[in-house]
Design a protein around this motif. Structure first.
Motif, PDB file in Angstrom:
ATOM      1  N   GLU A  35       0.826  -1.210   0.000  1.00  8.41           N
ATOM      2  CA  GLU A  35       0.000   0.000   0.000  1.00  8.41           C
ATOM      3  C   GLU A  35       0.858   1.257   0.000  1.00  8.41           C
ATOM      4  OE1 GLU A  35      -3.516   1.773  -0.576  1.00  8.41           O
ATOM      5  OE2 GLU A  35      -3.183  -0.392  -0.518  1.00  8.41           O
ATOM      6  N   GLY A  36       2.053   1.190   0.621  1.00 12.81           N
ATOM      7  CA  GLY A  36       2.965   2.337   0.620  1.00 12.81           C
ATOM      8  C   GLY A  36       3.386   2.708  -0.791  1.00 12.81           C
ATOM      9  N   ALA A  37       3.675   1.718  -1.631  1.00 16.98           N
ATOM     10  CA  ALA A  37       4.045   1.974  -3.029  1.00 16.98           C
ATOM     11  C   ALA A  37       2.859   2.527  -3.803  1.00 16.98           C
ATOM     12  CB  ALA A  37       4.568   0.698  -3.683  1.00 16.98           C
ATOM     13  N   VAL A  38       1.678   2.003  -3.546  1.00 14.47           N
ATOM     14  CA  VAL A  38       0.472   2.485  -4.221  1.00 14.47           C
ATOM     15  C   VAL A  38       0.260   3.966  -3.912  1.00 14.47           C
ATOM     16  CG1 VAL A  38      -2.057   2.272  -4.230  1.00 14.47           C
ATOM     17  CG2 VAL A  38      -0.631   0.215  -4.351  1.00 14.47           C
ATOM     18  N   LYS A  39       0.404   4.334  -2.638  1.00 14.12           N
ATOM     19  CA  LYS A  39       0.208   5.735  -2.237  1.00 14.12           C
ATOM     20  C   LYS A  39       1.316   6.627  -2.799  1.00 14.12           C
ATOM     21  CE  LYS A  39      -2.399   4.832   1.946  1.00 14.12           C
ATOM     22  NZ  LYS A  39      -2.387   4.815   3.403  1.00 14.12           N
ATOM     23  N   LEU A  40       2.545   6.166  -2.773  1.00 17.43           N
ATOM     24  CA  LEU A  40       3.673   6.973  -3.230  1.00 17.43           C
ATOM     25  C   LEU A  40       3.592   7.269  -4.725  1.00 17.43           C
ATOM     26  CD1 LEU A  40       6.438   8.317  -2.647  1.00 17.43           C
ATOM     27  CD2 LEU A  40       7.483   6.095  -3.136  1.00 17.43           C
ATOM     28  N   TYR A  41       3.275   6.245  -5.523  1.00 14.91           N
ATOM     29  CA  TYR A  41       3.312   6.415  -6.975  1.00 14.91           C
ATOM     30  C   TYR A  41       1.948   6.710  -7.606  1.00 14.91           C
ATOM     31  CZ  TYR A  41       8.071   4.728  -6.587  1.00 14.91           C
ATOM     32  OH  TYR A  41       9.394   4.594  -6.249  1.00 14.91           O
ATOM     33  N   GLY A  42       0.870   6.472  -6.871  1.00 22.47           N
ATOM     34  CA  GLY A  42      -0.457   6.804  -7.384  1.00 22.47           C
ATOM     35  C   GLY A  42      -1.042   5.797  -8.365  1.00 22.47           C
ATOM     36  N   TYR A  43      -0.466   4.615  -8.441  1.00 24.05           N
ATOM     37  CA  TYR A  43      -1.005   3.554  -9.283  1.00 24.05           C
ATOM     38  C   TYR A  43      -1.640   2.491  -8.394  1.00 24.05           C
ATOM     39  CZ  TYR A  43       1.857   5.501 -13.031  1.00 24.05           C
ATOM     40  OH  TYR A  43       2.422   6.332 -13.963  1.00 24.05           O
ATOM     41  N   THR A  44      -2.582   1.743  -8.950  1.00 23.39           N
ATOM     42  CA  THR A  44      -3.165   0.634  -8.194  1.00 23.39           C
ATOM     43  C   THR A  44      -2.188  -0.537  -8.197  1.00 23.39           C
ATOM     44  OG1 THR A  44      -4.234  -0.433 -10.076  1.00 23.39           O
ATOM     45  CG2 THR A  44      -5.503   1.300  -8.933  1.00 23.39           C
ATOM     46  N   ARG A  45      -2.413  -1.464  -7.289  1.00 24.06           N
ATOM     47  CA  ARG A  45      -1.598  -2.680  -7.224  1.00 24.06           C
ATOM     48  C   ARG A  45      -1.664  -3.424  -8.556  1.00 24.06           C
ATOM     49  NH1 ARG A  45      -2.665  -4.936  -2.133  1.00 24.06           N
ATOM     50  NH2 ARG A  45      -0.590  -4.468  -1.420  1.00 24.06           N
ATOM     51  N   GLU A  46      -2.860  -3.505  -9.126  1.00 19.93           N
ATOM     52  CA  GLU A  46      -3.051  -4.206 -10.403  1.00 19.93           C
ATOM     53  C   GLU A  46      -2.271  -3.540 -11.529  1.00 19.93           C
ATOM     54  OE1 GLU A  46      -5.588  -3.305  -8.298  1.00 19.93           O
ATOM     55  OE2 GLU A  46      -5.844  -5.338  -7.513  1.00 19.93           O
ATOM     56  N   GLU A  47      -2.158  -2.202 -11.502  1.00 21.59           N
ATOM     57  CA  GLU A  47      -1.413  -1.496 -12.544  1.00 21.59           C
ATOM     58  C   GLU A  47       0.087  -1.786 -12.457  1.00 21.59           C
ATOM     59  OE1 GLU A  47      -4.020   2.481 -13.478  1.00 21.59           O
ATOM     60  OE2 GLU A  47      -3.060   2.370 -11.512  1.00 21.59           O
ATOM     61  N   PHE A  48       0.578  -2.039 -11.247  1.00 17.85           N
ATOM     62  CA  PHE A  48       1.991  -2.350 -11.052  1.00 17.85           C
ATOM     63  C   PHE A  48       2.360  -3.740 -11.579  1.00 17.85           C
ATOM     64  CE2 PHE A  48       2.389   1.054  -7.879  1.00 17.85           C
ATOM     65  CZ  PHE A  48       3.715   1.431  -8.024  1.00 17.85           C
ATOM     66  N   ILE A  49       1.519  -4.723 -11.285  1.00 15.49           N
ATOM     67  CA  ILE A  49       1.855  -6.129 -11.510  1.00 15.49           C
ATOM     68  C   ILE A  49       2.206  -6.385 -12.977  1.00 15.49           C
ATOM     69  CG2 ILE A  49       1.044  -8.532 -11.295  1.00 15.49           C
ATOM     70  CD1 ILE A  49       1.424  -6.937  -8.609  1.00 15.49           C
ATOM     71  N   GLY A  50       3.372  -7.022 -13.172  1.00 16.41           N
ATOM     72  CA  GLY A  50       3.826  -7.398 -14.503  1.00 16.41           C
ATOM     73  C   GLY A  50       4.637  -6.328 -15.218  1.00 16.41           C
ATOM     74  N   LYS A  51       4.667  -5.134 -14.664  1.00 18.26           N
ATOM     75  CA  LYS A  51       5.417  -4.045 -15.302  1.00 18.26           C
ATOM     76  C   LYS A  51       6.814  -3.945 -14.687  1.00 18.26           C
ATOM     77  CE  LYS A  51       1.492  -1.528 -16.941  1.00 18.26           C
ATOM     78  NZ  LYS A  51       0.406  -2.122 -16.262  1.00 18.26           N
TER      79      LYS A  51
END
Length: 171
Positions: free
Chosen positions: A149-165
């Motif tokens: 959740e810290g990464a989600v808040k810091l970068y403004g992307y959802t967890r799903e948007e991060f996965i695989g990138k």
């Protein structure tokens, strides 16, 4: 010499199943004596609340004329035991079930290890998800497998948007 619990039940009228014989491992595993088991009805040996389930499985094995298996956790003088129970019916020449032969493969240690692993995973997951710092897990190619959740808040992307990138997508 068999490592598993082995037992034989006589099948009597009116759903009466009586212990006819047990192996040494049965006595060691349960902490019961032969006198506490042999010629006793199943409901005099098997602790509650399992009797109803056990009776259902015994009757199913006879009705379906096949081996029935289930996982069972019970309390005996030696403590709580978890095992994979199997019962097989044996029929006489007239097709009447005279005996059930059963075995119990003890999986207590495996269940304890699984529970500890689950608790450890829950602790890790709690720390990972609740940390205020940005934490992420990547594979060998640098793709995000998970973010907190810290990464989600810091970068403004959802967890799903991060996965695989890869981290380049953040630029």
């Amino acid at each position: 010499t068999v490592g598993d619990v082995i037992f034989q039940l006589s099948v009597e009228p009116e759903d009466c199943f009586r212990f006819f014989s047990v192996n040494k491992r049965f006595l060691e595993a349960t902490g019961l004596t032969a006198e506490q088991i042999i010629h006793k009805r199943y409901d005099e040996v098997i602790p509650e609340p399992l009797c109803e389930m056990v009776l259902k499985n015994y009757k199913q094995a006879i009705r379906e004329k096949r081996t029935i298996r289930w996982e069972e956790t019970s309390n005996y003088p030696t403590g709580e035991l978890t095992g994979i129970v199997s019962v097989s019916p044996f029929f006489d020449d007239q097709g009447e079930c005279k005996y059930l032969i059963g075995s119990v493969h003890n999986i207590t240690e495996r269940k304890i290890a699984e529970d500890k692993l689950k608790q450890s995973e829950e602790s890790y997951r709690g720390l990972f998800n609740n940390a205020t710092d940005s934490i992420y897990i990547q594979d060998m190619e640098g793709r995000f497998l998970d973010v907190n959740e810290g990464a989600v808040k810091l970068y403004g992307y959802t967890r799903e948007e991060f996965i695989g990138k890869t981290p380049e997508f953040l630029s």
